[in-house]
Design a protein around this motif. Structure first.
Motif, PDB file in Angstrom:
ATOM      1  N   HIS A  58     -29.400 -11.459 -77.535  1.00  0.00           N
ATOM      2  CA  HIS A  58     -28.914 -12.155 -76.337  1.00  0.00           C
ATOM      3  C   HIS A  58     -28.850 -11.258 -75.106  1.00  0.00           C
ATOM      4  N   VAL A  99     -33.068 -14.714 -76.396  1.00  0.00           N
ATOM      5  CA  VAL A  99     -32.710 -16.082 -76.761  1.00  0.00           C
ATOM      6  C   VAL A  99     -32.630 -16.969 -75.518  1.00  0.00           C
ATOM      7  N   ILE A 121     -31.967 -11.786 -86.411  1.00  0.00           N
ATOM      8  CA  ILE A 121     -31.044 -11.999 -85.287  1.00  0.00           C
ATOM      9  C   ILE A 121     -30.097 -10.801 -85.196  1.00  0.00           C
ATOM     10  N   ALA A 124     -25.570 -11.050 -84.890  1.00  0.00           N
ATOM     11  CA  ALA A 124     -25.695 -12.432 -85.372  1.00  0.00           C
ATOM     12  C   ALA A 124     -24.426 -13.253 -85.231  1.00  0.00           C
ATOM     13  N   CYS A 127     -24.832 -16.302 -83.138  1.00  0.00           N
ATOM     14  CA  CYS A 127     -25.910 -17.263 -83.410  1.00  0.00           C
ATOM     15  C   CYS A 127     -25.443 -18.687 -83.691  1.00  0.00           C
ATOM     16  N   TYR A 132     -29.242 -20.383 -79.868  1.00  0.00           N
ATOM     17  CA  TYR A 132     -29.846 -19.805 -81.069  1.00  0.00           C
ATOM     18  C   TYR A 132     -30.311 -20.910 -82.015  1.00  0.00           C
ATOM     19  N   GLY A 146     -29.555 -12.509 -90.419  1.00  0.00           N
ATOM     20  CA  GLY A 146     -28.587 -12.219 -89.369  1.00  0.00           C
ATOM     21  C   GLY A 146     -27.965 -10.861 -89.630  1.00  0.00           C
TER      22      GLY A 146
END
Length: 527
Positions: A58, A99, A121, A124, A127, A132, A146
């Protein structure tokens, strides 16, 4: 690059989950334990197997770090999917993707739904958000990993909603014990900070309210820091930029060399470099440095952003847990936060799996306010205190059981007898674990001598059955032996061998079901 033993185990555990048909799995490693290196090596093996891999994060800094670590650890280069950059048409098998860019419908439409075989990810715990989920739903058949240091989230939604399993978890206490992270000493500062007027939003305290609540105490906090932080390299976390800037000025008035960084700081890189080289000894920030920034010789963390979110608390403290030459421990300053709510995170939440033990450890630390205490030793003491309390409660329960002449062992008695803290403090995480126990599980537990009435989830029932089977293989006592002998005053029969208990029961039976005169149950050692 040679992986550490736990990193190797983590990598193997992830592939084992995928090979067994579990498509979405989770890997938990504390900050400073090399999670990026682990997923870089996982990525390398995926590429070797012919996969096209997407690393999703992110923040731009995390993508750059991932690409850099992958290049250093494996020699593989990455394409980028962010802003104006795209991986389409690239011959690189690895893509680092933002993302925020990939979630856009116009962007996703460019990709066939089988374009990526594996999605990793980073961080995570973010997420669960819709952004996501949109990306994951577009690639429904991809294997998903993740990776996080902090497996919970402010809105209290469980990551078990996204992931089917936890492939591997390496805990902070284990990392400290095995010498991969710095020991932590916590000190409770005897300064009452009133948070009763602070509101809550999205599962945590409102940052704006916190800033206003802290203002009257900043001078007092700076005076306390003079006692503990003069010779330390300190990072202070605060709720607001204006509070962070104000506290920097107060600290400088108290003789510290303090700097402040925030998202709008144009000279942020220069400030961080100056701090790293020792120009400043305190760095104030408003939650900017929780992810993606490393300065190993930080040896003091001051959390002035109280939180109810364990993950956020772990991230803040994680900025100081790395090893560095000449650093023998991390000092963590905690305060006597006065709040009507009791879910506030304290140093205990870094190490205690059980909320009961965390509450006891926090209570003990507050009694010793002003003294730095090793958190592992504090956790051990708190665990012993809780066990003593449980044993007292258990004694009362056993008296009730005796009156009711139960033939089955209460799960709590069994767990206490075999000294299984993991069972006593078990909390279900994934969907199937939260379901009620099946009729088959209850029937088997009862057959093996365990009262199933108080077991309210399938995960706990499954763990109990696994433990019972393992104990049978290892020749340890059965629940029925535990119940019989402990009802007659013998202690911790769960740690005995089956044959030892059987011989004693046979001897009692041969004595007309009375305890032989030469045996004192409370002093008898079955081991």
């Amino acid at each position: 690059m040679e992986l550490r033993p736990y990193q190797r185990e983590a990598k193997e555990a992830v592939f084992e989950q995928w090979e067994n048909g579990t498509r979405k799995t989770l890997l938990v490693l504390p900050t400073g334990c090399g999670k990026t290196i682990v997923f870089a090596k996982i990525t390398e093996d995926c590429v070797r197997n012919g996969d096209r891999v997407l690393i999703l994060a992110h923040r731009g800094e995390l993508l750059e770090q991932a690409a850099d670590k992958i290049a250093k650890a494996t020699g593989l280069k990455c394409a980028t999917e962010k802003a104006e950059e795209s991986c389409l048409g690239s011959w690189f098998r690895i893509t680092v993707g933002s993302v925020q860019s990939l979630m856009r419908e116009t962007r996703l439409k460019r990709f066939p739904d089988d374009y990526f075989d594996t999605i990793i990810i980073d961080e995570a715990h973010h997420c669960i958000s819709d952004s996501y989920q949109r990306v994951l739903h577009h690639f429904p058949d991809a294997k998903v990993l993740g990776v996080t240091a902090t497996p919970d989230r402010g809105d209290m939604k469980n990551l078990g909603q996204v992931f089917e399993s936890l492939a591997y978890e390496y805990t902070l206490p284990k990392a400290i014990k095995e010498g991969y992270l710095s020991p932590i000493k916590a000190v409770t500062i005897p300064l009452q900070v009133d948070l009763t007027g602070v509101g809550v939003q999205s599962g945590d305290f409102k940052a704006g309210d916190l800033g206003n609540a802290l203002d009257p105490y900043l001078e007092g906090i700076a005076m306390e820091m003079e006692k503990y932080c003069r010779e330390k390299k300190t990072v202070v976390f605060l709720p607001l930029v204006k509070t962070s800037q104000k506290f920097r000025d107060i600290l400088n008035d108290h003789g510290f060399h303090a700097a402040e960084v925030n998202g709008e700081s144009q000279n942020r890189t220069e400030i961080l470099e100056d701090y790293a080289t020792g120009k400043y000894n305190v760095l104030c920030n408003s939650m900017l440095l929780t992810e993606g920034w490393d300065c190993p010789d930080v040896d003091c963390i001051v959390v002035l952003r109280p939180t109810k979110v364990r993950g956020l608390y772990c991230q803040m403290v994680g900025r100081g847990t790395r090893l560095a030459p000449g650093k023998d421990h991390l000092l963590l300053l905690d305060f006597l936060w006065h709040t009507e709510r009791h879910e506030l995170c304290h140093p205990a939440h870094l190490i205690c799996e059980s909320e009961e033990v965390a509450r006891k450890m926090t209570e003990n630390l507050e009694k010793d306010a002003g003294c730095p205490i090793d958190i592992e030793e504090a956790e051990k003491t708190a665990s012993e205190d809780v066990v003593a309390q449980r044993e007292e409660a258990l004694a009362q329960k056993l008296a009730e059981m005796k009156r009711r002449k139960r033939k089955l062992v209460d799960p709590l008695q069994f767990e206490m007898s075999i000294q299984a803290e993991d069972l006593a403090g078990y909390v279900p995480a994934f969907g199937w674990e939260m379901a009620p126990p099946s009729d088959g599980q209850k029937k088997t537990l009862e057959k093996l001598g365990i009262l199933p009435d108080e077991i309210d989830n399938a995960g706990k029932a499954s763990k109990l059955l696994e433990r019972l089977d393992k104990r049978r293989q290892e020749g340890l006592t059965t629940p029925k032996q535990i119940r019989f002998l402990e009802s007659r005053g013998f202690q911790h029969v769960g740690t005995w061998q089956f044959d030892t208990a059987k011989k004693l029961i046979d001897r009692i039976a041969g004595n007309g079901w009375k305890i032989p005169r030469d045996i004192i149950p409370s002093e008898y050692k079955g081991a």
